[in-house]
Design a protein around this motif. Structure first.
Motif, PDB file in Angstrom:
ATOM      1  N   TYR A 103       0.814  -1.217   0.000  1.00 62.09           N
ATOM      2  CA  TYR A 103       0.000   0.000   0.000  1.00 62.09           C
ATOM      3  C   TYR A 103       0.850   1.270   0.000  1.00 62.09           C
ATOM      4  O   TYR A 103       0.573   2.220   0.712  1.00 62.09           O
ATOM      5  N   CYS A 104       1.892   1.277  -0.819  1.00 64.41           N
ATOM      6  CA  CYS A 104       2.804   2.420  -0.859  1.00 64.41           C
ATOM      7  C   CYS A 104       2.269   3.571  -1.695  1.00 64.41           C
ATOM      8  O   CYS A 104       2.646   4.715  -1.490  1.00 64.41           O
ATOM      9  N   GLY A 105       1.414   3.302  -2.676  1.00 66.59           N
ATOM     10  CA  GLY A 105       0.838   4.345  -3.499  1.00 66.59           C
ATOM     11  C   GLY A 105       1.661   4.717  -4.715  1.00 66.59           C
ATOM     12  O   GLY A 105       1.305   5.654  -5.438  1.00 66.59           O
ATOM     13  N   LEU A 106       2.764   4.022  -4.990  1.00 70.50           N
ATOM     14  CA  LEU A 106       3.574   4.350  -6.163  1.00 70.50           C
ATOM     15  C   LEU A 106       2.836   4.047  -7.457  1.00 70.50           C
ATOM     16  O   LEU A 106       3.007   4.736  -8.456  1.00 70.50           O
ATOM     17  N   CYS A 107       2.004   3.022  -7.441  1.00 71.36           N
ATOM     18  CA  CYS A 107       1.234   2.692  -8.644  1.00 71.36           C
ATOM     19  C   CYS A 107       0.231   3.800  -8.966  1.00 71.36           C
ATOM     20  O   CYS A 107      -0.002   4.122 -10.124  1.00 71.36           O
ATOM     21  N   ASN A 108      -0.328   4.393  -7.944  1.00 63.66           N
ATOM     22  CA  ASN A 108      -1.276   5.480  -8.119  1.00 63.66           C
ATOM     23  C   ASN A 108      -0.581   6.711  -8.699  1.00 63.66           C
ATOM     24  O   ASN A 108      -1.113   7.384  -9.580  1.00 63.66           O
ATOM     25  N   GLU A 109       0.608   7.002  -8.217  1.00 64.89           N
ATOM     26  CA  GLU A 109       1.348   8.173  -8.695  1.00 64.89           C
ATOM     27  C   GLU A 109       1.845   7.984 -10.127  1.00 64.89           C
ATOM     28  O   GLU A 109       1.966   8.948 -10.873  1.00 64.89           O
ATOM     29  N   ALA A 110       2.125   6.738 -10.524  1.00 61.29           N
ATOM     30  CA  ALA A 110       2.665   6.483 -11.858  1.00 61.29           C
ATOM     31  C   ALA A 110       1.590   6.491 -12.938  1.00 61.29           C
ATOM     32  O   ALA A 110       1.922   6.565 -14.118  1.00 61.29           O
ATOM     33  N   CYS A 111       0.342   6.426 -12.558  1.00 59.50           N
ATOM     34  CA  CYS A 111      -0.746   6.347 -13.537  1.00 59.50           C
ATOM     35  C   CYS A 111      -0.867   7.664 -14.308  1.00 59.50           C
ATOM     36  O   CYS A 111      -1.047   8.721 -13.714  1.00 59.50           O
ATOM     37  N   PRO A 112      -0.787   7.614 -15.657  1.00 60.78           N
ATOM     38  CA  PRO A 112      -0.830   8.850 -16.448  1.00 60.78           C
ATOM     39  C   PRO A 112      -2.231   9.336 -16.787  1.00 60.78           C
ATOM     40  O   PRO A 112      -2.384  10.436 -17.306  1.00 60.78           O
ATOM     41  N   THR A 113      -3.260   8.533 -16.535  1.00 61.27           N
ATOM     42  CA  THR A 113      -4.608   8.925 -16.957  1.00 61.27           C
ATOM     43  C   THR A 113      -5.202   9.958 -16.018  1.00 61.27           C
ATOM     44  O   THR A 113      -4.832  10.069 -14.861  1.00 61.27           O
ATOM     45  N   THR A 114      -6.142  10.732 -16.542  1.00 61.32           N
ATOM     46  CA  THR A 114      -6.881  11.692 -15.732  1.00 61.32           C
ATOM     47  C   THR A 114      -8.349  11.450 -15.969  1.00 61.32           C
ATOM     48  O   THR A 114      -8.802  11.598 -17.097  1.00 61.32           O
ATOM     49  N   PRO A 115      -9.123  11.048 -14.998  1.00 64.51           N
ATOM     50  CA  PRO A 115      -8.772  10.738 -13.622  1.00 64.51           C
ATOM     51  C   PRO A 115      -7.975   9.449 -13.533  1.00 64.51           C
ATOM     52  O   PRO A 115      -7.942   8.660 -14.477  1.00 64.51           O
ATOM     53  N   LYS A 116      -7.333   9.242 -12.398  1.00 61.86           N
ATOM     54  CA  LYS A 116      -6.489   8.076 -12.204  1.00 61.86           C
ATOM     55  C   LYS A 116      -7.290   6.801 -12.400  1.00 61.86           C
ATOM     56  O   LYS A 116      -8.428   6.692 -11.960  1.00 61.86           O
ATOM     57  N   SER A 117      -6.686   5.825 -13.049  1.00 59.59           N
ATOM     58  CA  SER A 117      -7.401   4.575 -13.271  1.00 59.59           C
ATOM     59  C   SER A 117      -7.203   3.599 -12.122  1.00 59.59           C
ATOM     60  O   SER A 117      -8.009   2.701 -11.935  1.00 59.59           O
ATOM     61  N   ILE A 118      -6.149   3.755 -11.324  1.00 59.11           N
ATOM     62  CA  ILE A 118      -5.946   2.925 -10.146  1.00 59.11           C
ATOM     63  C   ILE A 118      -5.824   3.855  -8.941  1.00 59.11           C
ATOM     64  O   ILE A 118      -5.007   4.779  -8.953  1.00 59.11           O
ATOM     65  N   VAL A 119      -6.669   3.658  -7.961  1.00 59.12           N
ATOM     66  CA  VAL A 119      -6.726   4.565  -6.816  1.00 59.12           C
ATOM     67  C   VAL A 119      -6.828   3.768  -5.516  1.00 59.12           C
ATOM     68  O   VAL A 119      -7.250   2.616  -5.509  1.00 59.12           O
ATOM     69  N   HIS A 120      -6.442   4.415  -4.431  1.00 55.96           N
ATOM     70  CA  HIS A 120      -6.624   3.834  -3.106  1.00 55.96           C
ATOM     71  C   HIS A 120      -8.020   4.173  -2.607  1.00 55.96           C
ATOM     72  O   HIS A 120      -8.466   5.306  -2.718  1.00 55.96           O
ATOM     73  N   THR A 121      -8.698   3.197  -2.047  1.00 54.35           N
ATOM     74  CA  THR A 121     -10.017   3.426  -1.471  1.00 54.35           C
ATOM     75  C   THR A 121      -9.881   3.503   0.045  1.00 54.35           C
ATOM     76  O   THR A 121      -8.792   3.371   0.588  1.00 54.35           O
TER      77      THR A 121
END
Length: 181
Positions: A103-121
């Motif tokens: 659950y580090c959130g690096l995948c969320n930060e690397a996502c280039p789409t707007t809105p993010k396609s992978i997010v923490h709930t």
């Protein structure tokens, strides 16, 4: 010195100090939550389960299959199988192994789409009796996002409207590889 120590032992001074502390806390409001009915409210920036998002209006998935989240993950818990080429590329299969995720959130930060396609709930409960139950596929990751408490309102996609099957039918089928003789 000797007399005071003897008096403290005679009157059980340590027990009196302990009981005084107990009586101080006895009349305060309890901080215990009754778990099934009461739940801990997560902070605003809490990093819980990862979920895949969709466009709320059309039901289209936001993931473009760029593999940035898979590359950014330090523990390799994300596995993506892509299909298509160029702008028509999409994530055909998407898996997250929550046994490995930190659950580090690096995948969320690397996502280039707007809105993010992978997010923490804000979901933090991990039900599962076996390890295989904690490997979430694409549809289950969409369900995680759909259950998110931040979005309230009708969802024009999902199992009831059968948009998932319609979306899957619209995708081009991968052709099987032909064996060379």
């Amino acid at each position: 010195m000797e007399i005071s120590r003897t008096l403290k032992r005679f009157f059980l001074w340590d027990i009196v100090c302990g009981m005084r502390l107990t009586f101080q806390h006895m009349f305060k409001k309890p901080v215990t939550l009754q778990y099934p009915t009461e739940r801990w409210e997560a902070p605003e920036r809490f990093r819980g389960f990862l979920g895949l998002t969709r466009d709320f209006k059309t039901g289209e998935e936001n993931c473009i299959g760029c593999l940035n989240c898979e590359k950014a993950c330090p523990v390799d818990c994300i596995t993506i199988v892509t299909a298509g080429k160029g702008r028509g590329m999409y994530a055909k299969e998407f898996y997250i192994d929550y046994m490995r995720c930190m659950y580090c959130g690096l995948c969320n930060e690397a996502c280039p789409t707007t809105p993010k396609s992978i997010v923490h709930t804000h979901q933090y409960e991990t039900p599962g009796f076996f390890r295989d139950d904690l490997v979430y596929g694409k549809e289950r990751l969409y369900d995680v996002w759909e259950k998110e408490v931040n979005y309230r309102g009708p969802r024009p996609w999902g199992k009831f409207f059968e948009l998932r099957t319609a979306e899957a039918a619209r995708r081009p089928k991968a052709e099987p590889a032909v064996a060379k003789e």
